[in-house]
Design a protein around this motif. Structure first.
Motif, PDB file in Angstrom:
ATOM      1  N   LEU A   1      -5.249  47.991 154.634  1.00 28.01           N
ATOM      2  CA  LEU A   1      -6.401  47.795 153.760  1.00 28.01           C
ATOM      3  C   LEU A   1      -7.367  46.852 154.448  1.00 28.01           C
ATOM      4  O   LEU A   1      -6.972  45.773 154.928  1.00 28.01           O
TER       5      LEU A   1
ATOM      6  N   LEU B   1     -10.309  52.229 144.709  1.00 32.68           N
ATOM      7  CA  LEU B   1     -10.651  51.214 145.711  1.00 32.68           C
ATOM      8  C   LEU B   1     -12.062  50.694 145.440  1.00 32.68           C
ATOM      9  O   LEU B   1     -13.000  51.477 145.283  1.00 32.68           O
TER      10      LEU B   1
ATOM     11  N   THR C   1     -14.380  48.033 150.344  1.00 30.64           N
ATOM     12  CA  THR C   1     -13.028  48.053 150.892  1.00 30.64           C
ATOM     13  C   THR C   1     -12.688  49.474 151.309  1.00 30.64           C
ATOM     14  O   THR C   1     -13.328  50.440 150.896  1.00 30.64           O
TER      15      THR C   1
END
Length: 579
Positions: free
Chosen positions: A547, A531, A535
């Protein structure tokens, strides 16, 4: 033979490519001559010429090169130029439309698209969060600011709304160093808290970015015995004040024992050392003595003074237990006392013990703190120094807030935010996983930030960390999660989806095509580990994972003010370091 050529469905089903080619070729010829005729009409309008009617006769004259009869009085060069312009314009429109459509087609393997349809996130969106905030906080009336409705978790990816944690949520976050723990979580949460704030850290950046702005809301209390910010001591706190029961004294002793580095020693002698510190703390508290007396008693195992003080205060059973420890086998007694001395080594440091012994400076009152909008910053470089006092002060302030919440009908208003960065290192509260079960219902929002799941296991054990994971209503997993176990578990929790796979078979000079569905993880463990910074994966109770894009302070509307305050306090730190 058969091979998978990609997840997208084919444009020409059942191998009908030839029919499509013939169709496009026929209409392509019509479009070509239609373009020439339109170009001729435009040119004729500019130069005063004429153009024959569109049809086979017009096309035949163009093919034979008799352009003068196809568009009498119109320069052929002008027709060519106009046609080129129209072709370029048409291509530009087609390309733009193509990219517009392609950009909005969901990719079957795109995790953002797969997780976008999530009805469970409805309660986290601004409208529902505001409604929830008004239910939880009767004091809210009139227009509500974003900071009043909850803590902003982040924006749902692909231009989604901002998602909020309510004032009854409990949060745990896993983020690697330099992945946005302070910029995206600690600083925004401290600044947006409507009530009292407790913030722990092992660096000065959190204090530098927020202290000046929080000073406008209430008093700023900075606990910095290791001079991380190079600021002078301006107050002190008495951990023995109000200590009147064995349970309270045992709880205070637990904060010290939990910082022992040697896990084997802590497990072997820890319970006995905790009982010893419990007795010494209660003896000092009941007789008006201080932590300095406790440190001296630890150096003289045979001194009868604490036993006598406990008996005089009515704690005869605890006095008998302490006498038994003092009169036991020498090896056993020395092991207990040495473990207790190791746990209480913060009391050997004059720079630290001065913060918890009487002085002429103002004294910190946890009860008054819970009733206001003050901010308490607790800084320590490691668990080997002031960490037990940080844990004790945090725990005392939270329990004072709980008692105030009970007097207010069960919930604190305005709520308290407890941002525990580096919780596993400098703020080890033994029963924090159990506290997660009810802190949210009291209007106390804990935010425990860990570097990994395993880091939590080292403090609270497998059962304790599992309890915290289960009790946390909002879980934020940011960049840099290198735990294979956690990544695999998260991939399982995120779930799977069906992905179309196109297969092409070749046999006897003919091609056939087949579309099948394959079940696969929405997010594989490797994708969770990778990731990007900024984020995070959000797991919210009652909803599917999502997400989100985190919200760093430097992208907020108050970024200029925060930066100015940060620069001013960083200059003070630099000046203090130079002295």
């Amino acid at each position: 033979m058969t091979r998978a050529v990609g997840p997208r469905t084919g444009f020409t089903p059942h191998g009908a490519t030839g029919a499509w080619v013939a169709l496009f070729a026929g209409w392509g010829v019509v479009a070509f001559f239609g373009l020439i005729w339109i170009s001729a009409r435009v040119a004729a309008g500019l130069f005063g010429g004429r153009v024959r009617e569109f049809g086979a006769d017009f096309a035949w004259r163009v093919i034979e090169g008799r352009t003068a009869s196809a568009w009498p009085g119109t320069p052929t060069l002008a027709v060519v130029v106009v046609a080129a312009v129209l072709i370029i314009a048409a291509l530009a429109v087609v390309v733009a439309a193509w990219w517009f459509v392609i950009g909005r087609l969901p990719d079957p393997v795109d995790p953002v698209a797969a997780l976008a349809d999530n009805p469970g996130l409805a309660t986290l969106k601004p409208e529902a969060a505001e409604k929830k905030a008004r239910e939880l906080r009767p004091s809210l009336s009139g227009p509500v600011m974003p900071c009043d409705i909850g803590l902003a978790l982040g924006d749902l990816m692909r231009n989604g709304p901002t998602l909020y944690a309510s004032w009854e949520d409990t949060i745990v976050a896993f983020m690697a160093p330099r992945s946005g723990k302070t910029t995206c979580l600690s600083i925004p949460y401290v600044l947006s808290a409507p009530g009292p704030v407790i913030a722990t850290s092992n660096k000065s950046d959190l204090w530098a970015a927020t202290a000046t702005l929080r000073a406008a809301e209430g008093t700023v209390w900075l606990f910095d015995p290791q001079h991380i910010t190079y600021q002078p001591q301006t107050w002190w706190w008495d951990p023995l004040r109000g200590l009147s029961t064995v349970e309270d004294a045992h709880r205070l002793a637990g904060h010290f024992v939990l910082t022992v580095d040697d896990g084997t020693k802590r497990d072997l002698w820890g319970p006995a050392a905790q009982d010893l510190l419990c007795a010494l703390f209660l003896a000092a508290a009941s007789s008006g003595r201080t932590m300095r007396d406790v440190a001296k008693w630890l150096d003289t195992p045979a001194v009868p003074t604490p036993v006598e003080l406990l008996e005089a205060a009515g704690f005869s059973l605890l006095a008998s237990s302490l006498r038994g420890a003092q009169n036991g086998a020498v090896e056993t007694r020395d092991g207990i006392y040495q473990t207790a001395r190791t746990a209480a080594k913060a009391l050997r440091d004059e720079a630290i013990i001065s913060w918890v012994t009487p002085s002429a400076l103002p004294v910190f009152d946890p009860k008054a703190f819970a009733a206001g909008t003050d901010t308490l910053y607790l800084l320590s470089k490691s668990r080997s120094a002031a960490a037990p006092l940080i844990a004790a002060l945090t725990d005392t302030a939270m329990r004072a807030a709980e008692r105030r919440a009970e007097r207010m009908g069960g919930r604190l208003d305005p709520p308290m935010v407890v941002s525990l960065d580096e919780a596993a290192n400098i703020c080890r509260i033994a029963d924090l996983p159990e506290l997660y079960n009810h802190l949210g219902s009291r209007g106390i929002v804990p935010v425990t930030i860990l570097q990994s799941y395993e880091q939590g296991v080292t403090v609270w054990g497998e059962a304790g960390m599992a309890a915290m994971w289960g009790a946390a209503t909002r879980k934020v997993i940011g960049a840099g999660v290198d735990s294979p176990r956690l990544a695999r578990d998260l991939a399982t929790l995120v779930g799977q989806h069906d992905v179309p796979v196109r297969s092409v078979s070749y046999a006897d000079g003919r091609a056939s095509e087949q579309i099948s569905l394959r079940r696969q993880d929405i997010l594989e463990p490797a994708a969770i580990r990778a990731l990007p910074p900024g984020t995070a994966l959000l797991l919210a109770t009652g909803g599917r994972p999502a997400l989100i894009s985190l919200l760093p302070w430097y992208e907020s509307r108050d970024a200029d003010r925060i930066q100015a305050c940060r620069e001013r306090l960083e200059r003070l730190i630099a000046e203090g370091a130079a002295r």
